[in-house]
Design a protein around this motif. Structure first.
Motif, PDB file in Angstrom:
ATOM      1  N   ALA A  71       0.875  -1.165   0.000  1.00  0.00           N
ATOM      2  CA  ALA A  71       0.000   0.000   0.000  1.00  0.00           C
ATOM      3  C   ALA A  71       0.917   1.221   0.000  1.00  0.00           C
ATOM      4  O   ALA A  71       1.957   1.221   0.657  1.00  0.00           O
ATOM      5  CB  ALA A  71      -0.894  -0.004   1.237  1.00  0.00           C
ATOM      6  N   TRP A  72       0.547   2.244  -0.770  1.00  0.00           N
ATOM      7  CA  TRP A  72       1.397   3.431  -0.855  1.00  0.00           C
ATOM      8  C   TRP A  72       0.542   4.664  -1.155  1.00  0.00           C
ATOM      9  O   TRP A  72      -0.586   4.560  -1.589  1.00  0.00           O
ATOM     10  CB  TRP A  72       2.488   3.241  -1.913  1.00  0.00           C
ATOM     11  N   GLY A  73       1.095   5.817  -0.867  1.00  0.00           N
ATOM     12  CA  GLY A  73       0.407   7.091  -1.078  1.00  0.00           C
ATOM     13  C   GLY A  73       0.264   7.822   0.247  1.00  0.00           C
ATOM     14  O   GLY A  73       0.521   7.264   1.315  1.00  0.00           O
ATOM     15  N   ASP A  74      -0.162   9.059   0.184  1.00  0.00           N
ATOM     16  CA  ASP A  74      -0.273   9.882   1.390  1.00  0.00           C
ATOM     17  C   ASP A  74      -1.118   9.231   2.477  1.00  0.00           C
ATOM     18  O   ASP A  74      -0.842   9.381   3.659  1.00  0.00           O
ATOM     19  CB  ASP A  74      -0.848  11.257   1.052  1.00  0.00           C
ATOM     20  N   ARG A  75      -2.168   8.511   2.060  1.00  0.00           N
ATOM     21  CA  ARG A  75      -3.046   7.811   3.007  1.00  0.00           C
ATOM     22  C   ARG A  75      -3.056   6.308   2.714  1.00  0.00           C
ATOM     23  O   ARG A  75      -4.007   5.619   3.035  1.00  0.00           O
ATOM     24  CB  ARG A  75      -4.470   8.373   2.946  1.00  0.00           C
ATOM     25  N   LEU A  76      -1.998   5.814   2.094  1.00  0.00           N
ATOM     26  CA  LEU A  76      -1.871   4.400   1.711  1.00  0.00           C
ATOM     27  C   LEU A  76      -3.074   3.958   0.881  1.00  0.00           C
ATOM     28  O   LEU A  76      -3.550   2.829   0.987  1.00  0.00           O
ATOM     29  CB  LEU A  76      -1.686   3.517   2.947  1.00  0.00           C
ATOM     30  N   GLU A  77      -3.555   4.864   0.032  1.00  0.00           N
ATOM     31  CA  GLU A  77      -4.770   4.623  -0.741  1.00  0.00           C
ATOM     32  C   GLU A  77      -4.555   3.769  -1.990  1.00  0.00           C
ATOM     33  O   GLU A  77      -5.513   3.297  -2.599  1.00  0.00           O
ATOM     34  CB  GLU A  77      -5.410   5.971  -1.137  1.00  0.00           C
ATOM     35  N   ASN A  78      -3.317   3.542  -2.392  1.00  0.00           N
ATOM     36  CA  ASN A  78      -3.004   2.724  -3.560  1.00  0.00           C
ATOM     37  C   ASN A  78      -2.434   1.385  -3.110  1.00  0.00           C
ATOM     38  O   ASN A  78      -1.725   1.320  -2.112  1.00  0.00           O
ATOM     39  CB  ASN A  78      -1.964   3.425  -4.436  1.00  0.00           C
ATOM     40  N   VAL A  79      -2.719   0.329  -3.871  1.00  0.00           N
ATOM     41  CA  VAL A  79      -2.195  -0.997  -3.557  1.00  0.00           C
ATOM     42  C   VAL A  79      -1.687  -1.640  -4.846  1.00  0.00           C
ATOM     43  O   VAL A  79      -2.342  -1.544  -5.888  1.00  0.00           O
ATOM     44  CB  VAL A  79      -3.277  -1.900  -2.919  1.00  0.00           C
ATOM     45  N   MET A  80      -0.514  -2.266  -4.767  1.00  0.00           N
ATOM     46  CA  MET A  80       0.005  -3.001  -5.916  1.00  0.00           C
ATOM     47  C   MET A  80       0.623  -4.318  -5.470  1.00  0.00           C
ATOM     48  O   MET A  80       1.045  -4.450  -4.323  1.00  0.00           O
ATOM     49  CB  MET A  80       1.036  -2.173  -6.695  1.00  0.00           C
ATOM     50  N   GLU A  81       0.641  -5.262  -6.412  1.00  0.00           N
ATOM     51  CA  GLU A  81       1.297  -6.547  -6.194  1.00  0.00           C
ATOM     52  C   GLU A  81       2.647  -6.499  -6.896  1.00  0.00           C
ATOM     53  O   GLU A  81       2.760  -5.978  -8.000  1.00  0.00           O
ATOM     54  CB  GLU A  81       0.448  -7.669  -6.782  1.00  0.00           C
ATOM     55  N   ILE A  82       3.674  -7.048  -6.246  1.00  0.00           N
ATOM     56  CA  ILE A  82       5.017  -7.121  -6.819  1.00  0.00           C
ATOM     57  C   ILE A  82       5.455  -8.575  -6.724  1.00  0.00           C
ATOM     58  O   ILE A  82       5.456  -9.152  -5.635  1.00  0.00           O
ATOM     59  CB  ILE A  82       6.016  -6.205  -6.070  1.00  0.00           C
ATOM     60  N   ALA A  83       5.812  -9.165  -7.859  1.00  0.00           N
ATOM     61  CA  ALA A  83       6.135 -10.592  -7.892  1.00  0.00           C
ATOM     62  C   ALA A  83       7.574 -10.818  -8.344  1.00  0.00           C
ATOM     63  O   ALA A  83       8.234  -9.905  -8.865  1.00  0.00           O
ATOM     64  CB  ALA A  83       5.174 -11.309  -8.840  1.00  0.00           C
ATOM     65  N   ALA A  84       8.031 -12.038  -8.162  1.00  0.00           N
ATOM     66  CA  ALA A  84       9.386 -12.429  -8.565  1.00  0.00           C
ATOM     67  C   ALA A  84       9.656 -11.988 -10.002  1.00  0.00           C
ATOM     68  O   ALA A  84       8.804 -12.126 -10.877  1.00  0.00           O
ATOM     69  CB  ALA A  84       9.546 -13.938  -8.440  1.00  0.00           C
ATOM     70  N   GLY A  85      10.838 -11.404 -10.207  1.00  0.00           N
ATOM     71  CA  GLY A  85      11.238 -10.934 -11.525  1.00  0.00           C
ATOM     72  C   GLY A  85      10.852  -9.496 -11.805  1.00  0.00           C
ATOM     73  O   GLY A  85      11.219  -8.952 -12.842  1.00  0.00           O
ATOM     74  N   GLU A  86      10.130  -8.863 -10.889  1.00  0.00           N
ATOM     75  CA  GLU A  86       9.716  -7.468 -11.086  1.00  0.00           C
ATOM     76  C   GLU A  86      10.558  -6.529 -10.225  1.00  0.00           C
ATOM     77  O   GLU A  86      11.087  -6.917  -9.184  1.00  0.00           O
ATOM     78  CB  GLU A  86       8.238  -7.300 -10.744  1.00  0.00           C
ATOM     79  N   MET A  87      10.666  -5.297 -10.711  1.00  0.00           N
ATOM     80  CA  MET A  87      11.379  -4.244  -9.989  1.00  0.00           C
ATOM     81  C   MET A  87      10.376  -3.186  -9.552  1.00  0.00           C
ATOM     82  O   MET A  87       9.361  -2.974 -10.208  1.00  0.00           O
ATOM     83  CB  MET A  87      12.440  -3.608 -10.878  1.00  0.00           C
ATOM     84  N   LEU A  88      10.706  -2.511  -8.471  1.00  0.00           N
ATOM     85  CA  LEU A  88       9.839  -1.488  -7.904  1.00  0.00           C
ATOM     86  C   LEU A  88      10.677  -0.268  -7.550  1.00  0.00           C
ATOM     87  O   LEU A  88      11.773  -0.405  -6.993  1.00  0.00           O
ATOM     88  CB  LEU A  88       9.162  -2.034  -6.634  1.00  0.00           C
ATOM     89  N   TYR A  89      10.166   0.902  -7.858  1.00  0.00           N
ATOM     90  CA  TYR A  89      10.787   2.171  -7.465  1.00  0.00           C
ATOM     91  C   TYR A  89       9.870   2.864  -6.475  1.00  0.00           C
ATOM     92  O   TYR A  89       8.665   2.980  -6.710  1.00  0.00           O
ATOM     93  CB  TYR A  89      10.993   3.059  -8.692  1.00  0.00           C
ATOM     94  N   ILE A  90      10.427   3.328  -5.344  1.00  0.00           N
ATOM     95  CA  ILE A  90       9.674   4.095  -4.358  1.00  0.00           C
ATOM     96  C   ILE A  90      10.349   5.453  -4.230  1.00  0.00           C
ATOM     97  O   ILE A  90      11.511   5.536  -3.818  1.00  0.00           O
ATOM     98  CB  ILE A  90       9.645   3.387  -2.985  1.00  0.00           C
ATOM     99  N   PRO A  91       9.659   6.535  -4.593  1.00  0.00           N
ATOM    100  CA  PRO A  91      10.259   7.866  -4.476  1.00  0.00           C
ATOM    101  C   PRO A  91      10.558   8.240  -3.024  1.00  0.00           C
ATOM    102  O   PRO A  91       9.944   7.696  -2.101  1.00  0.00           O
ATOM    103  CB  PRO A  91       9.182   8.809  -5.042  1.00  0.00           C
ATOM    104  N   ALA A  92      11.453   9.162  -2.828  1.00  0.00           N
ATOM    105  CA  ALA A  92      11.756   9.674  -1.494  1.00  0.00           C
ATOM    106  C   ALA A  92      10.485  10.234  -0.857  1.00  0.00           C
ATOM    107  O   ALA A  92       9.628  10.793  -1.545  1.00  0.00           O
ATOM    108  CB  ALA A  92      12.816  10.766  -1.588  1.00  0.00           C
ATOM    109  N   ASP A  93      10.369  10.043   0.451  1.00  0.00           N
ATOM    110  CA  ASP A  93       9.257  10.587   1.244  1.00  0.00           C
ATOM    111  C   ASP A  93       7.892   9.997   0.906  1.00  0.00           C
ATOM    112  O   ASP A  93       6.873  10.575   1.271  1.00  0.00           O
ATOM    113  CB  ASP A  93       9.205  12.118   1.152  1.00  0.00           C
TER     114      ASP A  93
END
Length: 132
Positions: A71-93
């Motif tokens: 879950a991510w966002g100012d109020r954790l309002e977004n949700v995503m699945e991340i599986a083997a073989g995938e990359m994820l970027y999380i911006p600062a803050d």
């Protein structure tokens, strides 16, 4: 003067503020890094982090095995699945909260622009109840 160094992950582990145990890899403490850290994370089935962000530091993740949710966002309002073989970027803050819903452990390589890794962790307890 710095030199090239190698490390075999698994020698040292530590408990992160986020609620997970990390296998120390490259950091200021282990290698003298000045601008990056990289570690291994295994999230056990049912494991869940505390809601948090990394103040002023970006994060890149490569999932080696398993499946996680985040879950991510100012109020954790977004949700995503991340599986083997995938990359994820999380911006600062960026507030986020990862967990492992699956029956198997999830293993990932994490790199962050914070050589101390835990120094930039800001816990966000007021967001904890927003993710069931």
């Amino acid at each position: 003067m710095t030199s090239c160094q190698k490390i075999r992950p698994g020698a040292t582990a530590y408990a992160g503020k986020q609620g997970f145990d990390y296998v120390e890899g490259i950091s200021r403490e282990s290698m003298g890094s000045r601008a990056i850290c990289m570690m291994l994370l295994t999230i056990p089935p049912g494991g869940r982090a505390h809601a948090h962000k990394h103040a002023t530091h970006e994060t890149a993740i490569y999932v080696l095995s398993g499946v996680t949710m985040m879950a991510w966002g100012d109020r954790l309002e977004n949700v995503m699945e991340i599986a083997a073989g995938e990359m994820l970027y999380i911006p600062a803050d960026m507030p986020h909260l990862p967990w492992n819903p699956g029956p198997e452990p999830a293993v990932a390589v994490i790199a962050r622009t914070d050589p101390h890794e835990q120094e930039s962790v800001v816990l966000l307890p007021d967001l904890e109840s927003l993710v069931a």
